[in-house]
Write a protein that holds these residues in place. Structure first.
Motif, mmCIF file in Angstrom:
data_model
loop_
_atom_site.group_PDB
_atom_site.id
_atom_site.type_symbol
_atom_site.label_atom_id
_atom_site.label_comp_id
_atom_site.label_asym_id
_atom_site.label_seq_id
_atom_site.Cartn_x
_atom_site.Cartn_y
_atom_site.Cartn_z
ATOM 1 N N ALA A 1 1.035 -1.489 -0.310
ATOM 2 C CA ALA A 1 0.174 0.299 0.310
ATOM 3 C C ALA A 1 1.108 1.342 0.123
ATOM 4 C CB ALA A 1 -0.799 -0.246 1.235
ATOM 5 N N ILE A 2 1.913 1.099 0.775
ATOM 6 C CA ILE A 2 2.580 2.663 0.718
ATOM 7 C C ILE A 2 3.739 2.234 -0.688
ATOM 8 C CG2 ILE A 2 4.343 3.489 2.402
ATOM 9 C CD1 ILE A 2 2.583 3.381 3.142
ATOM 10 N N GLY A 3 3.558 1.851 -1.445
ATOM 11 C CA GLY A 3 4.600 1.300 -2.663
ATOM 12 C C GLY A 3 3.636 2.031 -3.834
ATOM 13 N N MET A 4 2.089 2.297 -3.245
ATOM 14 C CA MET A 4 1.652 2.561 -4.795
ATOM 15 C C MET A 4 1.618 3.749 -5.587
ATOM 16 S SD MET A 4 -2.782 0.897 -3.695
ATOM 17 C CE MET A 4 -3.144 2.344 -4.676
ATOM 18 N N PRO A 5 1.561 4.204 -4.982
ATOM 19 C CA PRO A 5 2.375 5.436 -6.277
ATOM 20 C C PRO A 5 3.605 5.785 -7.002
ATOM 21 C CG PRO A 5 1.658 6.536 -3.610
ATOM 22 C CD PRO A 5 2.287 5.202 -3.315
ATOM 23 N N GLN A 6 4.689 4.642 -6.339
ATOM 24 C CA GLN A 6 5.907 4.955 -7.115
ATOM 25 C C GLN A 6 5.658 3.890 -8.308
ATOM 26 O OE1 GLN A 6 10.268 4.281 -5.342
ATOM 27 N NE2 GLN A 6 9.811 6.007 -4.569
ATOM 28 N N ILE A 7 5.325 2.970 -8.077
ATOM 29 C CA ILE A 7 4.699 1.872 -8.272
ATOM 30 C C ILE A 7 3.500 2.128 -9.854
ATOM 31 C CG2 ILE A 7 3.278 -0.510 -9.371
ATOM 32 C CD1 ILE A 7 4.070 -0.955 -6.205
ATOM 33 N N ARG A 8 3.347 2.850 -9.673
ATOM 34 C CA ARG A 8 2.423 3.906 -10.584
ATOM 35 C C ARG A 8 2.707 4.681 -11.653
ATOM 36 N NH1 ARG A 8 -0.471 6.874 -7.553
ATOM 37 N NH2 ARG A 8 -2.534 5.777 -7.389
ATOM 38 N N THR A 9 3.417 5.695 -11.295
ATOM 39 C CA THR A 9 4.632 6.237 -11.639
ATOM 40 C C THR A 9 6.015 5.078 -12.975
ATOM 41 O OG1 THR A 9 4.993 7.833 -10.091
ATOM 42 C CG2 THR A 9 6.532 8.137 -11.606
ATOM 43 N N ASP A 10 5.573 4.298 -12.269
ATOM 44 C CA ASP A 10 6.753 3.054 -13.002
ATOM 45 C C ASP A 10 6.325 2.469 -13.758
ATOM 46 O OD1 ASP A 10 9.612 2.419 -13.532
ATOM 47 O OD2 ASP A 10 9.423 1.048 -11.518
ATOM 48 N N ILE A 11 5.693 1.750 -13.704
ATOM 49 C CA ILE A 11 5.317 0.567 -14.529
ATOM 50 C C ILE A 11 3.968 0.432 -14.905
ATOM 51 C CG2 ILE A 11 6.523 -1.251 -14.191
ATOM 52 C CD1 ILE A 11 5.498 -2.169 -12.398
ATOM 53 N N ILE B 1 -8.795 -2.168 5.435
ATOM 54 C CA ILE B 1 -7.774 -2.232 3.770
ATOM 55 C C ILE B 1 -8.140 -1.785 2.640
ATOM 56 C CG2 ILE B 1 -6.678 -3.733 1.862
ATOM 57 C CD1 ILE B 1 -5.954 -4.448 4.753
ATOM 58 N N GLY B 2 -9.134 -0.977 2.398
ATOM 59 C CA GLY B 2 -10.005 -0.366 1.374
ATOM 60 C C GLY B 2 -9.531 1.225 1.768
ATOM 61 N N GLY B 3 -10.256 1.342 3.162
ATOM 62 C CA GLY B 3 -9.522 2.742 3.123
ATOM 63 C C GLY B 3 -8.084 3.490 4.096
ATOM 64 N N ALA B 4 -7.453 2.284 4.209
ATOM 65 C CA ALA B 4 -5.480 2.967 4.413
ATOM 66 C C ALA B 4 -5.263 3.188 3.116
ATOM 67 C CB ALA B 4 -5.294 0.990 4.932
ATOM 68 N N VAL B 5 -6.062 1.856 2.050
ATOM 69 C CA VAL B 5 -5.040 2.065 0.879
ATOM 70 C C VAL B 5 -5.668 3.680 -0.291
ATOM 71 C CG1 VAL B 5 -5.655 2.160 -1.246
ATOM 72 C CG2 VAL B 5 -5.242 0.154 -0.033
ATOM 73 N N TYR B 6 -6.629 3.817 0.240
ATOM 74 C CA TYR B 6 -6.906 5.403 -0.871
ATOM 75 C C TYR B 6 -6.329 6.164 0.820
ATOM 76 C CZ TYR B 6 -8.618 2.690 -4.013
ATOM 77 O OH TYR B 6 -9.273 1.411 -5.195
ATOM 78 N N LEU B 7 -6.178 6.227 1.863
ATOM 79 C CA LEU B 7 -5.676 6.916 2.845
ATOM 80 C C LEU B 7 -4.280 7.324 2.427
ATOM 81 C CD1 LEU B 7 -6.301 8.524 5.204
ATOM 82 C CD2 LEU B 7 -5.548 6.783 6.223
ATOM 83 N N VAL B 8 -3.450 6.447 2.249
ATOM 84 C CA VAL B 8 -2.448 6.435 1.459
ATOM 85 C C VAL B 8 -2.260 7.207 0.370
ATOM 86 C CG1 VAL B 8 0.155 5.405 1.031
ATOM 87 C CG2 VAL B 8 -1.219 4.124 2.977
ATOM 88 N N VAL B 9 -3.083 7.400 -0.318
ATOM 89 C CA VAL B 9 -2.704 8.158 -2.153
ATOM 90 C C VAL B 9 -3.330 9.377 -1.122
ATOM 91 C CG1 VAL B 9 -4.006 8.813 -3.597
ATOM 92 C CG2 VAL B 9 -3.918 6.241 -3.018
ATOM 93 N N TYR B 10 -4.098 9.502 -0.509
ATOM 94 C CA TYR B 10 -4.022 10.916 0.061
ATOM 95 C C TYR B 10 -2.699 12.065 0.985
ATOM 96 C CZ TYR B 10 -5.610 14.156 4.058
ATOM 97 O OH TYR B 10 -5.515 15.944 4.744
ATOM 98 N N PHE B 11 -2.123 10.469 1.457
ATOM 99 C CA PHE B 11 -0.826 11.049 2.503
ATOM 100 C C PHE B 11 0.055 11.749 0.980
ATOM 101 C CE2 PHE B 11 -1.640 8.649 6.184
ATOM 102 C CZ PHE B 11 -2.323 9.951 6.964
ATOM 103 N N ALA B 12 -0.261 10.725 0.708
ATOM 104 C CA ALA B 12 0.974 11.278 -0.645
ATOM 105 C C ALA B 12 0.620 12.359 -1.818
ATOM 106 C CB ALA B 12 0.973 9.796 -1.958
ATOM 107 N N ASP B 13 -0.361 12.130 -3.111
ATOM 108 C CA ASP B 13 -1.074 13.538 -3.599
ATOM 109 C C ASP B 13 -2.059 14.659 -2.984
ATOM 110 O OD1 ASP B 13 -0.002 12.071 -4.882
ATOM 111 O OD2 ASP B 13 -1.636 9.974 -5.761
ATOM 112 N N GLY B 14 -2.451 14.113 -1.730
ATOM 113 C CA GLY B 14 -3.072 15.499 -0.872
ATOM 114 C C GLY B 14 -2.518 15.916 -0.137
ATOM 115 N N LEU B 15 -1.760 15.668 0.495
ATOM 116 C CA LEU B 15 -0.714 16.712 1.960
ATOM 117 C C LEU B 15 0.530 16.213 1.109
ATOM 118 C CD1 LEU B 15 -1.738 15.415 5.431
ATOM 119 C CD2 LEU B 15 -2.077 17.123 3.685
#
Length: 465
Positions: free
Chosen positions: A15-25, A268-282
């Protein structure tokens, strides 16, 4: 416990690595599939793996699960495309199923009564502790070495777990109760398991698809409905079903399973998109996002054993409902608090409440499911728990992803709005779990505790008298 920790670490690190995975592959693809494919594969395969464990023994299946998980982690580390990574995640899910389906039966065979509740609580607390270190570990690995390191870390851990398991796990012994083993004429339910895997796979594929609904999507939805209906029919007809649907006629069992499903969907679902908020929102780094997730796991670890001890004083339904109510309060507060400029300290209290509620409710739910089932069904109960938890996490991530996409956007404000909608939906799911628990796991629906049998010495004394 150690192998369970390995599985839990993998969920949170990814879940923490999702933003970088999106950018890379994953450009143009749904990066959420990296979480969903793993959870759905584990959920769809858990029942058949549980049946095979009853037939072939828990030790060889458990060792095979660790080996498959570790080898798939190597494949994920080397993944050049999102498709490759998702295939590796499916294999990881199969290995995780073999690991998770054996945990509760091993504890249940070793302990009974209050000791069993405490053992299950310790197991859950240890898994939470693994989840505690995973976000920070994942952030450090990603910032230092890139997203591939979150899968590479599984290689030494998996190898160590396999070596220890070979040394300490007891060799299979003949079961003292012949009726608890599958007789040779009862083959594993391959047909039912295939229907379940296909049906769940199609449903989650549709939920993760594009916004425009097409005729092909309608056809896939029909196929999914048919395969899931066929699964239910097969379970009622085969002598050794992958999932004995008759267990759901016990209200307390159904309540525990529904609570597990809803809890994993929103957590799990809430945590996934909370991490997205931390990365892209904050606009936080992976390490900062991992550290900010820490309050959830700290609180859950501290209160994990509290829930088990509360069972000695309060009715199980009350304990479980109080935990989910606390989780709903935390999620609701978090939804009202987040903004594109939120400070970390303003989010700490809601995150602590979220984690504390999960810790209080977690172990009692599993204890209720085990205690209301016959001893010879503990393996199947463990499989059902793991299946619904995994499927709930996968489907929850997909559904909350649709909520996120429908209500949010790509800029900081849009990401915040989408996350707020996800958290609000998660709070409503938690309240639904509270209602289901209070109704279905009420004291009158639980079996009375067995009376202790008099000791032989006492019986002899009575006869002499």
């Amino acid at each position: 416990m150690a192998s369970t920790g390995l599985v839990v670490i993998d969920i949170t690190i990814v879940a923490i690595g999702m933003p970088q995975i999106r950018t890379d592959i994953a450009a143009g693809g749904s990066v959420e599939s990296v979480v969903v494919t793993y959870m759905v594969a584990m959920g769809a395969l858990t029942q058949i793996v549980g049946s095979l464990s009853d037939r072939w023994g828990r030790r060889p299946l458990f060792l095979t699960g660790i080996a498959a998980f570790t080898i798939a982690s190597l494949a994920a580390t080397l993944a050049p495309t999102l498709l490759w990574l998702n295939i590796a995640r499916v294999i990881q899910g199969a290995g995780a199923a073999a690991i998770m389906v054996n945990a509760i039966p091993l504890l249940s065979d070793r302990y009974s009564g209050e000791e069993r509740n405490l053992a299950i609580g310790a197991w859950g607390t240890f898994a939470t502790a693994a989840g505690l270190i995973a976000p920070t570990l994942g952030g450090l690995l990603i910032d230092g070495f890139g997203w591939r390191a979150i899968f590479a870390i599984n290689l030494p851990l998996g190898l160590a777990a396999w070596v220890v398991a070979v040394r300490v796990l007891p060799r299979p012994q003949p079961h003292p109760k012949p009726n608890t083993r599958i007789v040779p004429s009862e083959r594993p339910d391959w047909v039912g398991s295939a229907n379940l895997a296909v049906g769940l796979g199609l449903v989650t594929t549709l939920l993760l698809g594009e916004d425009d609904w097409s005729g092909i999507d309608t056809g896939l939805l029909v196929v999914a409905a048919v395969t899931l209906a066929a699964f239910a029919v097969v379970q009622l007809r085969v002598p050794a079903p992958a999932l004995d649907l008759r267990m759901f006629t016990r209200p307390a069992f159904s309540g525990a399973m529904l609570a597990v499903f809803l809890s994993r969907a929103l957590t799990i679902g809430g945590a996934v998109y909370l991490v997205v908020y931390f990365a892209d929102g904050l606009e936080m780094s992976p390490t900062q996002a991992g550290l900010l997730m820490t309050p959830i796991f700290v609180a859950q670890m501290i209160t994990g054993m509290v829930g088990s001890k509360m069972l000695s004083y309060l009715a199980p339904g009350v304990v479980i409902a109080s935990g989910y109510a606390l989780k709903a309060v935390g999620l609701g507060m978090l939804a009202m608090t987040i903004t594109p400029t939120s400070s970390w300290w303003s989010l700490a209290l809601p995150l602590l409440l979220w984690g504390a509620g999960g810790g209080i409710a977690g172990a009692p739910v599993m204890a209720v499911a085990v205690n209301v089932s016959p001893p010879e069904r503990v393996g199947m109960v463990a499989g059902t728990l793991a299946t619904l938890a995994s499927v709930g996490a996968g489907i929850g991530t997909a559904i909350l992803g649709a909520v996120f996409t429908f209500t949010g956007g790509t800029d900081r404000l849009g990401v915040t709005d989408g996350t707020r909608a996800v958290l609000t939906t998660s709070a409503l799911l938690a309240m639904l779990a509270v209602l289901a628990t209070l109704v279905l796991i009420s004291p009158r629906r639980l079996p009375a505790p067995p009376r202790p049998r008099p000791r032989p010495v006492e019986q002899d004394a009575r006869s002499k008298a």
